[in-house]
Motif scaffolding. Sequence first.
Motif, PDB file in Angstrom:
ATOM      1  N   TRP A  40      -3.017 -30.601  26.628  1.00 13.38           N
ATOM      2  CA  TRP A  40      -3.442 -30.654  25.233  1.00 13.38           C
ATOM      3  C   TRP A  40      -3.805 -32.081  24.865  1.00 13.38           C
ATOM      4  CZ3 TRP A  40      -4.081 -26.311  22.378  1.00 13.38           C
ATOM      5  CH2 TRP A  40      -3.525 -25.134  22.897  1.00 13.38           C
ATOM      6  N   ASP A  41      -4.757 -32.243  23.960  1.00 14.25           N
ATOM      7  CA  ASP A  41      -5.248 -33.555  23.552  1.00 14.25           C
ATOM      8  C   ASP A  41      -4.615 -33.950  22.223  1.00 14.25           C
ATOM      9  OD1 ASP A  41      -6.619 -35.901  23.279  1.00 14.25           O
ATOM     10  OD2 ASP A  41      -8.610 -35.015  23.503  1.00 14.25           O
ATOM     11  N   GLY A  42      -3.490 -34.647  22.320  1.00 13.07           N
ATOM     12  CA  GLY A  42      -2.762 -35.104  21.143  1.00 13.07           C
ATOM     13  C   GLY A  42      -1.965 -36.338  21.501  1.00 13.07           C
ATOM     14  N   GLY A 121      -8.454 -37.471  16.374  1.00 15.94           N
ATOM     15  CA  GLY A 121      -9.715 -36.912  15.886  1.00 15.94           C
ATOM     16  C   GLY A 121      -9.755 -35.394  15.915  1.00 15.94           C
ATOM     17  N   ASN A 122      -8.610 -34.767  16.146  1.00 15.97           N
ATOM     18  CA  ASN A 122      -8.455 -33.306  16.140  1.00 15.97           C
ATOM     19  C   ASN A 122      -9.369 -32.570  17.119  1.00 15.97           C
ATOM     20  OD1 ASN A 122      -7.240 -30.906  15.349  1.00 15.97           O
ATOM     21  ND2 ASN A 122      -8.564 -30.633  13.582  1.00 15.97           N
ATOM     22  N   PRO A 123      -9.418 -32.987  18.386  1.00 19.48           N
ATOM     23  CA  PRO A 123     -10.277 -32.285  19.338  1.00 19.48           C
ATOM     24  C   PRO A 123      -9.846 -30.835  19.571  1.00 19.48           C
ATOM     25  CG  PRO A 123      -8.842 -33.809  20.471  1.00 19.48           C
ATOM     26  CD  PRO A 123      -8.670 -34.068  19.006  1.00 19.48           C
ATOM     27  N   GLU A 124      -8.595 -30.507  19.249  1.00 17.07           N
ATOM     28  CA  GLU A 124      -8.113 -29.136  19.441  1.00 17.07           C
ATOM     29  C   GLU A 124      -8.503 -28.230  18.273  1.00 17.07           C
ATOM     30  OE1 GLU A 124      -7.119 -28.234  22.246  1.00 17.07           O
ATOM     31  OE2 GLU A 124      -6.404 -30.066  23.191  1.00 17.07           O
ATOM     32  N   GLY A 125      -9.058 -28.819  17.187  1.00 11.99           N
ATOM     33  CA  GLY A 125      -9.539 -28.027  16.062  1.00 11.99           C
ATOM     34  C   GLY A 125      -8.444 -27.347  15.259  1.00 11.99           C
ATOM     35  N   ASP A 158     -13.679 -27.106  25.644  1.00 12.60           N
ATOM     36  CA  ASP A 158     -12.640 -27.159  24.618  1.00 12.60           C
ATOM     37  C   ASP A 158     -11.278 -27.566  25.175  1.00 12.60           C
ATOM     38  OD1 ASP A 158     -12.509 -24.769  26.114  1.00 12.60           O
ATOM     39  OD2 ASP A 158     -11.400 -23.757  24.520  1.00 12.60           O
ATOM     40  N   MET A 159     -11.199 -27.839  26.464  1.00 15.39           N
ATOM     41  CA  MET A 159      -9.908 -28.145  27.093  1.00 15.39           C
ATOM     42  C   MET A 159      -9.893 -29.587  27.604  1.00 15.39           C
ATOM     43  SD  MET A 159      -7.989 -25.694  29.812  1.00 15.39           S
ATOM     44  CE  MET A 159      -8.620 -26.321  31.349  1.00 15.39           C
ATOM     45  N   GLU A 160      -8.812 -30.314  27.320  1.00  6.44           N
ATOM     46  CA  GLU A 160      -8.732 -31.703  27.777  1.00  6.44           C
ATOM     47  C   GLU A 160      -8.559 -31.799  29.288  1.00  6.44           C
ATOM     48  OE1 GLU A 160      -6.612 -36.000  27.064  1.00  6.44           O
ATOM     49  OE2 GLU A 160      -5.419 -34.217  26.717  1.00  6.44           O
ATOM     50  N   GLY A 161      -7.766 -30.910  29.861  1.00  8.69           N
ATOM     51  CA  GLY A 161      -7.539 -30.986  31.287  1.00  8.69           C
ATOM     52  C   GLY A 161      -6.408 -30.088  31.742  1.00  8.69           C
ATOM     53  N   ILE A 162      -5.879 -30.428  32.908  1.00  6.75           N
ATOM     54  CA  ILE A 162      -4.839 -29.634  33.565  1.00  6.75           C
ATOM     55  C   ILE A 162      -3.684 -30.561  33.948  1.00  6.75           C
ATOM     56  CG2 ILE A 162      -4.295 -28.167  35.566  1.00  6.75           C
ATOM     57  CD1 ILE A 162      -7.339 -27.568  35.747  1.00  6.75           C
ATOM     58  N   VAL A 163      -2.462 -30.053  33.814  1.00  5.48           N
ATOM     59  CA  VAL A 163      -1.277 -30.730  34.338  1.00  5.48           C
ATOM     60  C   VAL A 163      -0.561 -29.731  35.238  1.00  5.48           C
ATOM     61  CG1 VAL A 163       0.933 -31.839  33.836  1.00  5.48           C
ATOM     62  CG2 VAL A 163      -1.011 -32.194  32.293  1.00  5.48           C
ATOM     63  N   TRP A 164      -0.342 -30.113  36.490  1.00  7.75           N
ATOM     64  CA  TRP A 164       0.427 -29.285  37.411  1.00  7.75           C
ATOM     65  C   TRP A 164       1.880 -29.719  37.346  1.00  7.75           C
ATOM     66  CZ3 TRP A 164      -4.540 -30.751  38.430  1.00  7.75           C
ATOM     67  CH2 TRP A 164      -5.436 -29.736  38.777  1.00  7.75           C
ATOM     68  N   HIS A 165       2.777 -28.735  37.266  1.00  5.50           N
ATOM     69  CA  HIS A 165       4.219 -28.975  37.209  1.00  5.50           C
ATOM     70  C   HIS A 165       4.850 -28.455  38.493  1.00  5.50           C
ATOM     71  CE1 HIS A 165       4.451 -29.863  32.802  1.00  5.50           C
ATOM     72  NE2 HIS A 165       3.275 -29.281  32.861  1.00  5.50           N
ATOM     73  N   PHE A 179     -14.236 -36.312  35.286  1.00 11.47           N
ATOM     74  CA  PHE A 179     -15.476 -35.902  35.948  1.00 11.47           C
ATOM     75  C   PHE A 179     -16.724 -36.290  35.170  1.00 11.47           C
ATOM     76  CE2 PHE A 179     -12.630 -32.601  37.805  1.00 11.47           C
ATOM     77  CZ  PHE A 179     -12.873 -32.858  39.138  1.00 11.47           C
ATOM     78  N   PHE A 180     -16.651 -36.239  33.843  1.00  8.86           N
ATOM     79  CA  PHE A 180     -17.865 -36.321  33.026  1.00  8.86           C
ATOM     80  C   PHE A 180     -17.942 -37.555  32.138  1.00  8.86           C
ATOM     81  CE2 PHE A 180     -16.725 -31.866  33.746  1.00  8.86           C
ATOM     82  CZ  PHE A 180     -17.761 -31.535  34.605  1.00  8.86           C
ATOM     83  N   GLY A 181     -16.880 -38.313  32.020  1.00  6.17           N
ATOM     84  CA  GLY A 181     -16.923 -39.576  31.316  1.00  6.17           C
ATOM     85  C   GLY A 181     -16.729 -39.546  29.823  1.00  6.17           C
ATOM     86  N   SER A 182     -16.786 -38.409  29.200  1.00  2.98           N
ATOM     87  CA  SER A 182     -16.527 -38.359  27.757  1.00  2.98           C
ATOM     88  C   SER A 182     -15.408 -37.369  27.495  1.00  2.98           C
ATOM     89  CB  SER A 182     -17.787 -37.934  27.002  1.00  2.98           C
ATOM     90  OG  SER A 182     -18.179 -36.647  27.393  1.00  2.98           O
ATOM     91  N   LYS A 183     -14.721 -37.559  26.369  1.00  3.09           N
ATOM     92  CA  LYS A 183     -13.597 -36.683  26.044  1.00  3.09           C
ATOM     93  C   LYS A 183     -14.022 -35.231  25.987  1.00  3.09           C
ATOM     94  CE  LYS A 183      -9.790 -38.540  23.820  1.00  3.09           C
ATOM     95  NZ  LYS A 183      -9.022 -38.740  22.623  1.00  3.09           N
ATOM     96  N   ARG A 184     -14.997 -34.931  25.193  1.00  5.23           N
ATOM     97  CA  ARG A 184     -15.456 -33.545  25.018  1.00  5.23           C
ATOM     98  C   ARG A 184     -16.969 -33.551  24.873  1.00  5.23           C
ATOM     99  NH1 ARG A 184     -10.818 -30.405  22.948  1.00  5.23           N
ATOM    100  NH2 ARG A 184      -9.205 -31.279  24.227  1.00  5.23           N
ATOM    101  N   ARG A 185     -17.589 -32.493  25.298  1.00  3.97           N
ATOM    102  CA  ARG A 185     -19.048 -32.366  25.142  1.00  3.97           C
ATOM    103  C   ARG A 185     -19.337 -31.483  23.962  1.00  3.97           C
ATOM    104  NH1 ARG A 185     -21.812 -31.584  30.980  1.00  3.97           N
ATOM    105  NH2 ARG A 185     -21.105 -33.514  31.835  1.00  3.97           N
TER     106      ARG A 185
END
Length: 185
Positions: A40-42, A121-125, A158-165, A179-185
Amino acid sequence: MQKILSLYARNYDTDRLVRDEVVPGSEWVLAGEGVATRKWDGTSCLVRGGTLWKRYDAKKGRTPPAGFEPAQEPDPVTGHHPGWVPVGDGPDDTYHREAWAAAGVALPDGTYELIGPKVQGNPEGMSSHQFVPHGDDILTDAPRDFTSLRAYLEARPDMEGIVWHHPDGRMVKLKRRDFFGSKRR
Protein backbone atom coordinates in the motif's frame (compact mmCIF):
# COMPACT_ATOMS: atom_id res chain seq x y z
CA MET A 1 10.27 -2.06 10.94
CA GLN A 2 13.60 -2.43 9.22
CA LYS A 3 14.20 -1.34 5.64
CA ILE A 4 12.88 -4.09 3.38
CA LEU A 5 15.19 -5.55 0.74
CA SER A 6 14.24 -5.01 -2.88
CA LEU A 7 13.86 -8.08 -5.06
CA TYR A 8 15.97 -6.74 -7.94
CA ALA A 9 19.14 -4.67 -8.18
CA ARG A 10 18.80 -1.06 -9.27
CA ASN A 11 20.75 0.79 -11.99
CA TYR A 12 22.03 3.56 -9.72
CA ASP A 13 24.42 4.91 -12.34
CA THR A 14 21.83 5.38 -15.10
CA ASP A 15 18.01 5.31 -15.04
CA ARG A 16 17.61 4.08 -11.40
CA LEU A 17 15.28 1.31 -12.61
CA VAL A 18 15.70 -2.36 -11.72
CA ARG A 19 17.43 -4.97 -13.83
CA ASP A 20 17.02 -8.76 -13.92
CA GLU A 21 19.52 -9.38 -11.12
CA VAL A 22 18.30 -10.58 -7.73
CA VAL A 23 19.51 -8.68 -4.67
CA PRO A 24 21.49 -11.01 -2.38
CA GLY A 25 19.20 -12.22 0.40
CA SER A 26 16.09 -12.05 -1.80
CA GLU A 27 16.59 -15.33 -3.67
CA TRP A 28 13.95 -17.09 -1.58
CA VAL A 29 11.19 -15.20 -3.45
CA LEU A 30 12.23 -16.69 -6.80
CA ALA A 31 12.50 -20.10 -5.11
CA GLY A 32 8.76 -19.91 -4.42
CA GLU A 33 9.01 -19.25 -0.69
CA GLY A 34 6.82 -16.75 1.15
CA VAL A 35 3.49 -15.11 0.39
CA ALA A 36 2.98 -12.16 -1.98
CA THR A 37 0.91 -9.30 -0.56
CA ARG A 38 -0.15 -5.89 -1.79
CA LYS A 39 2.16 -2.99 -0.95
CA TRP A 40 0.00 0.00 0.00
CA ASP A 41 1.15 3.55 -0.75
CA GLY A 42 0.99 5.44 2.54
CA THR A 43 3.14 5.68 5.62
CA SER A 44 4.16 2.89 7.95
CA CYS A 45 2.89 2.73 11.54
CA LEU A 46 3.29 0.42 14.51
CA VAL A 47 0.85 -0.52 17.23
CA ARG A 48 2.53 -1.90 20.33
CA GLY A 49 0.88 -2.31 23.70
CA GLY A 50 -2.00 -0.01 22.77
CA THR A 51 0.34 2.80 21.66
CA LEU A 52 0.49 4.12 18.12
CA TRP A 53 3.90 4.86 16.61
CA LYS A 54 4.83 6.42 13.28
CA ARG A 55 7.86 5.72 11.12
CA TYR A 56 10.71 8.19 11.29
CA ASP A 57 13.90 8.08 9.23
CA ALA A 58 16.77 9.76 11.06
CA LYS A 59 18.69 10.30 7.83
CA LYS A 60 22.35 11.22 7.93
CA GLY A 61 22.80 14.49 9.80
CA ARG A 62 19.25 14.53 11.19
CA THR A 63 18.74 14.45 14.94
CA PRO A 64 15.93 12.07 15.89
CA PRO A 65 13.13 13.49 18.03
CA ALA A 66 12.59 12.52 21.67
CA GLY A 67 11.23 9.00 22.01
CA PHE A 68 12.85 7.73 18.79
CA GLU A 69 13.34 3.95 18.82
CA PRO A 70 15.67 2.70 16.08
CA ALA A 71 14.46 -0.28 14.05
CA GLN A 72 18.01 -1.05 12.85
CA GLU A 73 21.49 0.39 12.73
CA PRO A 74 22.08 3.29 10.31
CA ASP A 75 22.86 2.21 6.76
CA PRO A 76 26.54 3.12 6.20
CA VAL A 77 25.99 3.80 2.49
CA THR A 78 22.68 5.71 2.34
CA GLY A 79 22.62 7.09 5.88
CA HIS A 80 19.04 5.91 6.39
CA HIS A 81 18.25 5.12 10.02
CA PRO A 82 14.61 3.99 10.23
CA GLY A 83 12.77 3.78 13.50
CA TRP A 84 9.63 4.76 15.36
CA VAL A 85 8.37 7.76 17.31
CA PRO A 86 5.16 7.85 19.34
CA VAL A 87 2.22 9.63 17.73
CA GLY A 88 1.48 12.75 19.73
CA ASP A 89 -1.01 15.59 19.75
CA GLY A 90 0.81 17.88 17.31
CA PRO A 91 -0.35 18.91 13.84
CA ASP A 92 2.02 16.42 12.15
CA ASP A 93 0.05 13.57 13.71
CA THR A 94 -3.49 14.72 12.84
CA TYR A 95 -4.14 12.03 10.22
CA HIS A 96 -2.71 9.28 12.42
CA ARG A 97 -5.11 10.33 15.18
CA GLU A 98 -8.05 10.48 12.72
CA ALA A 99 -7.38 6.91 11.54
CA TRP A 100 -6.87 5.75 15.14
CA ALA A 101 -10.25 7.19 16.15
CA ALA A 102 -11.94 5.85 13.00
CA ALA A 103 -10.78 2.30 13.81
CA GLY A 104 -13.30 2.35 16.65
CA VAL A 105 -11.57 -0.52 18.44
CA ALA A 106 -8.13 -1.17 19.87
CA LEU A 107 -5.93 -2.38 17.02
CA PRO A 108 -3.87 -5.51 17.63
CA ASP A 109 -0.12 -5.17 17.93
CA GLY A 110 1.52 -5.12 14.52
CA THR A 111 2.47 -2.87 11.64
CA TYR A 112 0.04 -0.97 9.47
CA GLU A 113 -0.02 1.42 6.54
CA LEU A 114 -1.75 4.75 7.11
CA ILE A 115 -3.58 5.69 3.90
CA GLY A 116 -6.04 8.46 3.14
CA PRO A 117 -6.75 11.80 1.48
CA LYS A 118 -3.82 13.67 3.08
CA VAL A 119 -1.21 10.89 2.91
CA GLN A 120 1.30 10.79 0.02
CA GLY A 121 -1.16 12.63 -2.25
CA ASN A 122 -3.77 9.88 -1.73
CA PRO A 123 -2.68 7.52 -4.53
CA GLU A 124 -4.99 4.86 -3.04
CA GLY A 125 -8.01 7.13 -3.62
CA MET A 126 -9.39 6.86 -0.09
CA SER A 127 -12.11 9.18 1.25
CA SER A 128 -10.96 8.90 4.88
CA HIS A 129 -7.78 8.13 6.83
CA GLN A 130 -7.43 4.51 7.84
CA PHE A 131 -4.95 1.81 8.78
CA VAL A 132 -4.41 -1.25 6.59
CA PRO A 133 -2.63 -4.18 8.29
CA HIS A 134 0.60 -5.13 6.53
CA GLY A 135 0.46 -8.53 4.86
CA ASP A 136 -3.33 -8.96 4.88
CA ASP A 137 -4.05 -8.40 1.18
CA ILE A 138 -2.66 -11.62 -0.33
CA LEU A 139 -1.92 -11.72 -4.06
CA THR A 140 -2.49 -15.33 -5.05
CA ASP A 141 -1.83 -14.57 -8.73
CA ALA A 142 1.51 -12.73 -8.36
CA PRO A 143 4.27 -14.23 -10.53
CA ARG A 144 7.89 -14.52 -9.40
CA ASP A 145 10.08 -13.89 -12.44
CA PHE A 146 11.33 -10.55 -13.76
CA THR A 147 9.42 -10.40 -17.05
CA SER A 148 6.11 -11.60 -15.58
CA LEU A 149 6.40 -9.29 -12.57
CA ARG A 150 6.98 -6.33 -14.87
CA ALA A 151 3.86 -7.22 -16.88
CA TYR A 152 1.85 -7.90 -13.70
CA LEU A 153 2.63 -4.48 -12.22
CA GLU A 154 2.20 -2.71 -15.57
CA ALA A 155 -1.35 -4.12 -15.74
CA ARG A 156 -2.10 -2.76 -12.25
CA PRO A 157 -1.46 1.00 -12.28
CA ASP A 158 -3.53 1.35 -9.11
CA MET A 159 -1.11 -0.76 -7.05
CA GLU A 160 2.16 0.48 -5.54
CA GLY A 161 3.82 -2.91 -5.52
CA ILE A 162 4.30 -6.27 -3.83
CA VAL A 163 5.79 -7.33 -0.50
CA TRP A 164 6.64 -11.00 0.00
CA HIS A 165 6.44 -12.27 3.59
CA HIS A 166 8.53 -15.31 4.53
CA PRO A 167 7.31 -17.48 7.43
CA ASP A 168 10.53 -16.65 9.34
CA GLY A 169 9.79 -12.90 9.24
CA ARG A 170 11.94 -11.84 6.28
CA MET A 171 10.36 -9.54 3.71
CA VAL A 172 11.22 -8.47 0.17
CA LYS A 173 9.54 -5.75 -1.87
CA LEU A 174 9.12 -4.72 -5.48
CA LYS A 175 7.50 -1.44 -6.45
CA ARG A 176 5.80 -0.61 -9.72
CA ARG A 177 8.01 2.45 -10.12
CA ASP A 178 11.08 0.18 -9.92
CA PHE A 179 10.21 -0.81 -13.50
CA PHE A 180 8.62 2.35 -14.87
CA GLY A 181 10.16 5.25 -12.95
CA SER A 182 7.02 7.00 -11.78
CA LYS A 183 4.77 6.30 -8.81
CA ARG A 184 1.60 5.78 -10.80
CA ARG A 185 0.59 6.16 -14.43
